[in-house]
Design an enzyme around this catalytic site. Structure first.
Site, short mmCIF file in Angstrom:
data_model
loop_
_atom_site.label_atom_id
_atom_site.label_comp_id
_atom_site.label_asym_id
_atom_site.label_seq_id
_atom_site.Cartn_x
_atom_site.Cartn_y
_atom_site.Cartn_z
N TRP A 91 0.83 -1.20 0.00
CA TRP A 91 0.00 0.00 0.00
C TRP A 91 0.86 1.25 0.00
O TRP A 91 0.54 2.24 -0.68
CB TRP A 91 -0.98 -0.01 1.17
N ASP A 109 -1.02 6.73 6.56
CA ASP A 109 -2.11 5.89 6.09
C ASP A 109 -2.36 4.87 7.20
O ASP A 109 -1.60 3.93 7.36
CB ASP A 109 -1.75 5.20 4.78
N LYS A 140 -12.14 -1.56 7.94
CA LYS A 140 -11.41 -2.58 8.70
C LYS A 140 -11.81 -2.49 10.18
O LYS A 140 -12.42 -3.41 10.71
CB LYS A 140 -9.90 -2.47 8.53
N1 PMP Z 1 -4.13 1.55 2.49
C1 PMP Z 1 -4.19 0.43 3.21
C2 PMP Z 1 -3.20 0.21 4.33
C3 PMP Z 1 -5.16 -0.53 2.93
O1 PMP Z 1 -5.23 -1.66 3.66
C4 PMP Z 1 -6.09 -0.30 1.89
C5 PMP Z 1 -7.20 -1.27 1.55
N2 PMP Z 1 -7.03 -2.57 1.85
C6 PMP Z 1 -5.96 0.87 1.14
C7 PMP Z 1 -4.99 1.78 1.49
C8 PMP Z 1 -6.90 1.18 0.02
O2 PMP Z 1 -8.14 1.47 0.57
P1 PMP Z 1 -9.46 1.66 -0.28
O3 PMP Z 1 -9.78 0.35 -0.89
O4 PMP Z 1 -10.44 2.10 0.77
O5 PMP Z 1 -9.19 2.72 -1.29
#
Ligand code: PMP
Length: 370
Positions: free
Chosen positions: A105, A176, A200
């Site tokens: 991510w 994040d 989450k």
């Molecule tokens: N950052 C992290 C740490 C994530 O776990 C996720 C989704 N699993 C995201 C960003 C992306 O999030 P979204 O699908 O809500 O755009």
């Protein structure tokens, strides 16, 4: 099937049962109002109370100081990958924004930021297969960097910062926190910007919680699209346009649960550590049958990632576990193996049931390896 399983999905993820029950009670008709939270106006007094309570309870749980504002955006954490650089990387600071990349991510966030300006990769764990966060001596950031971005918990690899790194004086830390938001105490004063998709720990998909230090809004360039400008959310108390009413209502219920049923983030952290220990102990006691993905010092309390001696055994583990009501254990396609996500709402009994299954599975199958 009406029985609930223990749902180890990475997100959308399990929610507290009492929250679901409350939402179910309210679904057809809110007491005294006669309409569903799916039908009600975002300008209604009911929703104005809900959104205010959700933001205030997040503020109370985390001890958000008066220098920061809690707002609700849409577009997921992925949209924050763009909004953070669009809002913060121009203006007085014109140099690179720095990224510590400790997993998939963080890498996505850095690649997105590179579309908006210069990115300095302060450290990456890509060459290690994203198995740990860096030691303090392994990274450095220019004192004039626009900001330093980190991912507090890498959901795919199961790599978490045990403590947040400190950015150099004057460089705002951007976090994040999608997959460990509200899972442990966190000093918001250390962050210039923190964002988290709700799906989450905090609620259903469709809303992203953003906590921003108000003085950083001075550097937002003019001319950004209105809904991609943090000032729009702060100035209109997240009600510039129609927000995701139902998702924010469930976030409010989850924060109430955390505050009044659980008793706050310190207690939630204690429970999360207990759940994580039961699974990591099952890995460590297995004589190598299970191999953890993350190095011990960076192990995530939220996503426990490991593999078995073969892909066949991985698949068998997932399907036998599902037969016992332990669902959604398949690892992310990029890492393989197993991933058990044990967010706040996963009860201790769920983690213990999985740990028991792991021990049994290992003893049934270890002998077949000789
Ligand atoms: N950052 C992290 C740490 C994530 O776990 C996720 C989704 N699993 C995201 C960003 C992306 O999030 P979204 O699908 O809500 O755009």
């Amino acid at each position: 099937m009406t029985e609930r399983v223990f749902n180890f999905a990475a997100g959308p993820a399990t929610l507290p049962l009492t929250v679901l029950q409350q939402a179910q009670r309210d679904l057809i008709s809110l007491p005294g109002l006669g309409v569903s939270p799916l039908e009600i106006s975002h300008r209604s007094p009911w929703f104005l109370d809900v959104i205010e309570e959700a933001a205030a309870t997040i503020g109370d749980l985390l001890g958000v100081p008066s220098t920061h504002r809690v707002v609700f955006c849409q577009g997921g954490a992925t949209q924050q990958f763009s909004m953070a650089p669009m809002n913060l990387s121009t203006g007085p600071a014109t140099t690179a924004s720095a990224y510590i990349v400790s997993g998939s991510w963080g890498l996505k966030a850095a690649l997105e930021a590179a579309r908006h300006g210069f990115v300095d990769t302060a450290w990456t764990g890509a060459h290690l297969g994203f198995t740990r966060v860096p030691e303090p001596a392994e990274w450095s950031v220019a004192p004039d960097a626009a900001y330093l971005h980190v991912t507090s918990n890498e959901t795919i690899e199961g790599v978490q910062w045990p403590q947040m790194p400190a950015a150099p004086e004057g460089v705002p830390l951007v976090v994040d926190a999608s997959s460990d938001f509200l899972s442990r105490p966190f000093d918001v004063r250390d962050a210039g910007l923190l964002y988290a998709g709700a799906q989450k720990n905090a609620g259903p998909a469709g809303v992203t919680i953003v906590i921003v230090r108000e003085d950083l809004l001075d550097r937002v360039p003019s001319g950004l699209p209105t809904t991609l400008d943090y000032r729009t959310y702060v100035e209109h108390a997240s009600l510039y346009n129609t927000p995701p009413v139902f998702a924010i209502y469930v976030v409010m219920l989850v924060t109430r649960w955390l505050r009044y049923e659980v008793g706050g983030l310190a207690e939630q952290d204690r429970r999360n550590r207990e759940k994580a220990s039961s699974l990591y102990d099952a890995i460590d006691d297995s004589d190598g049958f299970y191999t953890g993905h993350a190095e011990a010092s960076s192990r995530s309390l939220m996503n426990v990632t490991f593999r078995l001696p073969s892909e066949e055994l991985d698949a068998r583990f997932v399907s036998e576990a599902a037969e016992r009501g332990l669902a959604e254990l398949k690892g992310h396609r990029s890492v393989g193996g197993i991933r058990a996500s044990i967010y706040n709402a996963m009860p201790i009994e769920g983690a213990e049931a999985l740990a028991g299954f792991m021990r049994g599975f290992a003893s049934r199958h270890s002998s077949t390896l000789d």
